[in-house]
Design a protein around this motif. Structure first.
Motif, mmCIF file in Angstrom:
data_model
loop_
_atom_site.group_PDB
_atom_site.id
_atom_site.type_symbol
_atom_site.label_atom_id
_atom_site.label_comp_id
_atom_site.label_asym_id
_atom_site.label_seq_id
_atom_site.Cartn_x
_atom_site.Cartn_y
_atom_site.Cartn_z
ATOM 1 N N TYR A 75 5.452 9.204 -8.753
ATOM 2 C CA TYR A 75 5.976 8.245 -10.060
ATOM 3 C C TYR A 75 5.611 8.250 -11.266
ATOM 4 O O TYR A 75 6.030 8.482 -12.029
ATOM 5 C CB TYR A 75 6.213 6.813 -9.447
ATOM 6 C CG TYR A 75 6.771 6.462 -7.766
ATOM 7 C CD1 TYR A 75 7.767 7.711 -6.716
ATOM 8 C CD2 TYR A 75 6.858 5.407 -7.318
ATOM 9 C CE1 TYR A 75 8.755 7.306 -6.176
ATOM 10 C CE2 TYR A 75 7.304 5.165 -6.237
ATOM 11 C CZ TYR A 75 8.557 6.919 -5.413
ATOM 12 O OH TYR A 75 8.967 5.918 -4.151
ATOM 13 N N ASN A 76 3.936 7.590 -11.090
ATOM 14 C CA ASN A 76 3.375 7.907 -11.859
ATOM 15 C C ASN A 76 3.464 9.358 -12.701
ATOM 16 O O ASN A 76 3.212 9.265 -14.049
ATOM 17 C CB ASN A 76 2.317 7.414 -11.967
ATOM 18 C CG ASN A 76 2.087 5.952 -11.487
ATOM 19 O OD1 ASN A 76 2.645 5.475 -12.038
ATOM 20 N ND2 ASN A 76 0.587 5.551 -10.955
ATOM 21 N N PRO A 77 2.387 10.033 -11.739
ATOM 22 C CA PRO A 77 2.597 11.809 -12.685
ATOM 23 C C PRO A 77 4.349 12.071 -13.125
ATOM 24 O O PRO A 77 3.983 12.753 -14.182
ATOM 25 C CB PRO A 77 2.791 12.426 -11.243
ATOM 26 C CG PRO A 77 1.815 11.247 -10.762
ATOM 27 C CD PRO A 77 2.173 10.049 -11.098
ATOM 28 N N LEU A 78 5.365 11.288 -12.692
ATOM 29 C CA LEU A 78 6.367 12.138 -13.216
ATOM 30 C C LEU A 78 7.746 11.383 -13.901
ATOM 31 O O LEU A 78 7.802 11.999 -15.556
ATOM 32 C CB LEU A 78 7.795 11.493 -11.863
ATOM 33 C CG LEU A 78 8.925 12.399 -11.644
ATOM 34 C CD1 LEU A 78 9.308 13.445 -12.324
ATOM 35 C CD2 LEU A 78 9.921 11.665 -10.901
ATOM 36 N N CYS A 79 6.777 9.497 -14.408
ATOM 37 C CA CYS A 79 7.308 9.664 -15.826
ATOM 38 C C CYS A 79 6.428 9.903 -16.765
ATOM 39 O O CYS A 79 6.672 10.001 -18.116
ATOM 40 C CB CYS A 79 6.377 7.480 -15.495
ATOM 41 S SG CYS A 79 8.105 7.031 -14.546
ATOM 42 N N LEU A 80 4.471 10.199 -16.432
ATOM 43 C CA LEU A 80 3.859 10.715 -17.541
ATOM 44 C C LEU A 80 4.549 11.936 -18.114
ATOM 45 O O LEU A 80 4.423 12.409 -18.486
ATOM 46 C CB LEU A 80 2.385 10.873 -17.049
ATOM 47 C CG LEU A 80 1.881 9.604 -16.811
ATOM 48 C CD1 LEU A 80 0.181 9.723 -16.237
ATOM 49 C CD2 LEU A 80 1.887 8.913 -18.061
ATOM 50 N N PRO A 85 0.792 -1.278 0.205
ATOM 51 C CA PRO A 85 0.202 -0.420 0.207
ATOM 52 C C PRO A 85 1.116 1.048 0.174
ATOM 53 O O PRO A 85 0.451 2.228 -0.590
ATOM 54 C CB PRO A 85 -0.906 -0.094 1.252
ATOM 55 C CG PRO A 85 -1.006 -1.133 1.605
ATOM 56 C CD PRO A 85 0.215 -2.466 0.650
ATOM 57 N N ILE A 86 1.621 1.183 1.130
ATOM 58 C CA ILE A 86 2.994 2.433 1.146
ATOM 59 C C ILE A 86 3.651 3.010 -0.221
ATOM 60 O O ILE A 86 3.552 4.173 -1.164
ATOM 61 C CB ILE A 86 3.692 1.778 1.615
ATOM 62 C CG1 ILE A 86 3.984 3.777 2.039
ATOM 63 C CG2 ILE A 86 4.962 1.300 1.187
ATOM 64 C CD1 ILE A 86 3.508 4.799 2.666
ATOM 65 N N PHE A 87 2.886 1.899 -0.968
ATOM 66 C CA PHE A 87 4.598 2.121 -2.219
ATOM 67 C C PHE A 87 2.972 2.465 -3.940
ATOM 68 O O PHE A 87 3.138 3.328 -4.383
ATOM 69 C CB PHE A 87 5.403 0.659 -2.899
ATOM 70 C CG PHE A 87 5.318 0.728 -4.130
ATOM 71 C CD1 PHE A 87 6.797 1.357 -4.762
ATOM 72 C CD2 PHE A 87 4.886 0.247 -5.460
ATOM 73 C CE1 PHE A 87 6.826 1.759 -6.517
ATOM 74 C CE2 PHE A 87 5.174 0.579 -6.827
ATOM 75 C CZ PHE A 87 6.952 1.034 -7.304
ATOM 76 N N VAL A 88 2.309 2.236 -2.929
ATOM 77 C CA VAL A 88 0.438 2.685 -4.402
ATOM 78 C C VAL A 88 0.611 3.661 -4.173
ATOM 79 O O VAL A 88 0.118 5.029 -4.732
ATOM 80 C CB VAL A 88 -0.585 1.000 -3.979
ATOM 81 C CG1 VAL A 88 -1.732 2.243 -4.786
ATOM 82 C CG2 VAL A 88 0.198 0.094 -4.451
ATOM 83 N N TYR A 89 0.327 3.764 -2.954
ATOM 84 C CA TYR A 89 0.493 5.707 -2.406
ATOM 85 C C TYR A 89 1.215 6.315 -3.091
ATOM 86 O O TYR A 89 0.950 7.615 -3.741
ATOM 87 C CB TYR A 89 0.710 6.012 -0.854
ATOM 88 C CG TYR A 89 0.320 7.677 -0.749
ATOM 89 C CD1 TYR A 89 -0.727 8.170 -0.145
ATOM 90 C CD2 TYR A 89 1.439 7.992 -0.281
ATOM 91 C CE1 TYR A 89 -0.779 9.135 0.290
ATOM 92 C CE2 TYR A 89 1.692 8.464 -0.253
ATOM 93 C CZ TYR A 89 0.172 9.960 0.672
ATOM 94 O OH TYR A 89 -0.236 11.376 1.024
ATOM 95 N N TYR A 90 2.085 6.019 -3.330
ATOM 96 C CA TYR A 90 3.141 7.052 -3.384
ATOM 97 C C TYR A 90 3.479 6.438 -5.239
ATOM 98 O O TYR A 90 3.692 7.927 -6.180
ATOM 99 C CB TYR A 90 5.022 6.687 -3.703
ATOM 100 C CG TYR A 90 5.386 7.319 -1.678
ATOM 101 C CD1 TYR A 90 5.775 8.574 -1.155
ATOM 102 C CD2 TYR A 90 5.433 6.445 -0.836
ATOM 103 C CE1 TYR A 90 4.810 9.237 0.018
ATOM 104 C CE2 TYR A 90 5.888 6.559 0.837
ATOM 105 C CZ TYR A 90 5.786 8.291 1.182
ATOM 106 O OH TYR A 90 5.997 8.599 1.791
#
Length: 142
Positions: A125-130, A115-120
């Motif tokens: 991480y996802n917005p940064l990659c996008l 869950p902590i990874f999903v949160y971050y």
């Protein structure tokens, strides 16, 4: 466009530096190895080898110079075939970051993560990659 290229360069070099840091045993943003694994990789109990961390760092560093070379049209002796190949590399790098950003939101992927990874991953991480994927795409189009 110059601002985008420089931003991508700095951002990717920063990410490369973090991977080098991890390769040499750094624990940030965690305090223990398991906490770092949970925060950065989302599952498991083994951290990637120093070789793998440095391998990723090298590619991130190489990727960081692509926008600069393309934007400033640095003459690397490219003929028209090499320009096509360079554009293809930019497209592939853009696609890699887009896919990482998109799949990080997919429930069939995130259900295997802590869950902590999903949160971050959903907030950082996802917005940064996008953003990185979009930056490469903008550089190609403009």
């Amino acid at each position: 466009m110059i601002l985008i290229a420089i931003t991508l360069n700095i951002l990717l070099l920063f990410l490369a530096a973090i991977h080098v840091y991890w390769g040499f045993g750094g624990l940030w943003p965690g305090k223990t190895k398991q906490e770092l694994i949970d925060l950065v990789f989302g599952k498991g109990n083994q951290f990637p080898t120093p070789f793998m961390c440095l391998f990723v760092a090298i590619f991130l560093a190489l990727f960081s110079f692509l926008p600069i070379v393309w934007t400033f049209r640095i003459d690397l002796g490219f003929n028209s075939n090499l320009v096509f190949g360079f554009k293809l590399i930019l497209e592939i790098v853009s696609l890699i970051f887009f896919l990482r950003g998109i799949f990080g939101y997919a429930p069939f992927v995130t259900k295997y993560w802590k869950p902590i990874f999903v949160y971050y991953t959903k907030r950082i991480y996802n917005p940064l990659c996008l953003f990185i994927g979009l930056g490469f795409l903008v550089i190609l189009i403009v």
